[in-house]
Write an enzyme that holds these catalytic residues in place. Structure first.
Site, PDB file in Angstrom:
ATOM      1  N   HIS A 179       0.822  -1.215   0.000  1.00  0.00           N
ATOM      2  CA  HIS A 179       0.000   0.000   0.000  1.00  0.00           C
ATOM      3  C   HIS A 179       0.849   1.255   0.000  1.00  0.00           C
ATOM      4  O   HIS A 179       2.068   1.220   0.213  1.00  0.00           O
ATOM      5  CB  HIS A 179      -0.951   0.001   1.204  1.00  0.00           C
ATOM      6  CG  HIS A 179      -0.264   0.130   2.521  1.00  0.00           C
ATOM      7  ND1 HIS A 179       0.092   1.349   3.053  1.00  0.00           N
ATOM      8  CD2 HIS A 179       0.138  -0.805   3.425  1.00  0.00           C
ATOM      9  CE1 HIS A 179       0.681   1.164   4.239  1.00  0.00           C
ATOM     10  NE2 HIS A 179       0.718  -0.130   4.482  1.00  0.00           N
ATOM     11  N   CYS A 195       2.367  -4.898   6.971  1.00  0.00           N
ATOM     12  CA  CYS A 195       2.172  -4.569   5.561  1.00  0.00           C
ATOM     13  C   CYS A 195       3.455  -3.983   4.965  1.00  0.00           C
ATOM     14  O   CYS A 195       4.348  -3.542   5.678  1.00  0.00           O
ATOM     15  CB  CYS A 195       1.026  -3.589   5.396  1.00  0.00           C
ATOM     16  SG  CYS A 195      -0.585  -4.298   5.837  1.00  0.00           S
TER      17      CYS A 195
END
Length: 216
Positions: A179, A195
């Site tokens: 992301h 992440c």
């Protein structure tokens, strides 16, 4: 007497001029720098402001990021087929393999100790300006996130940023994502909850290059 005065004045002027002309001033870079080294114009363009986005993205302050983490095409030999995403967690790089022993390399931030993920999976799907929904385990650790249990609307301060690629193992959502982030200082560091984060401009570039089903 007049001639002597003119001579002395002329000599003084010559000496003064000599002092000025012998002084050397170090040339100053014309544009932004990183630790005194000029930043190449192609990188300034690469990380430009993106006012055309749904939520306008500001330019990256490249003077605060090690140039080693700028996006670039590199030589990269891998047994994986072209079109594979490889995350080098030790060196904080993400590679998208290409034909001819090349890869597009991006600087990334990764999960801190205790939140690492490793293995083989695929990008099940991808979203532009996604909603972020923190897992229940995260809310338990950080009760202040309770207000986002049903999702945080997209925005620049949304933790998933401008784009998100969702990682699945088989049919199971790993809950890990690739992301975007506006926290430029986190690139090259282990700071996230697992992440893999890229600069907003980089995640948009990667998003545009890979289809659903891309192996990682």
């Amino acid at each position: 007497m007049l001639n002597r005065r003119l001579f002395l004045a002329s000599a003084a002027a010559t000496l003064a001029t000599g002092c000025v002309s012998s002084r050397q001033v170090a040339p100053q870079p014309a544009g932004p720098t990183y630790q005194g080294r000029p930043i190449a114009p192609e990188y300034l363009q690469m990380y430009r402001a993106m006012p055309e986005e749904r939520f306008p993205i500001p330019a990256v302050d490249l003077s605060k990021i090690d140039p080693a983490y700028y996006r670039r095409l590199v030589d990269y030999y891998s047994p994986e087929p072209a079109g594979t995403i490889i995350v080098d967690t030790a060196n904080r790089y993400l590679y998208l393999t290409m034909e001819g022993g090349k890869a597009m390399r991006y600087g990334v931030g990764i999960g801190r100790a205790g939140f690492e993920w490793g293995g083989r999976a695929r990008i099940q799907y991808k979203r532009a300006w996604p909603t972020w929904t923190p897992p229940a385990e995260m809310i338990a650790r950080q009760p202040e996130l309770e207000e986002f249990r049903n999702g945080m609307p997209p925005a620049l301060d949304n933790p998933l940023g401008a784009r998100a690629l969702y990682i699945f193992e088989g049919r199971k959502d790993t809950l890990y994502r690739l992301h975007g982030t506006s926290e430029y200082w986190s690139i090259g560091k282990a700071v996230s909850s697992g992440c893999v984060r890229l600069l907003q401009q980089d995640i948009i570039d990667l998003y545009n290059r890979v289809p659903d089903g891309t192996p990682i």
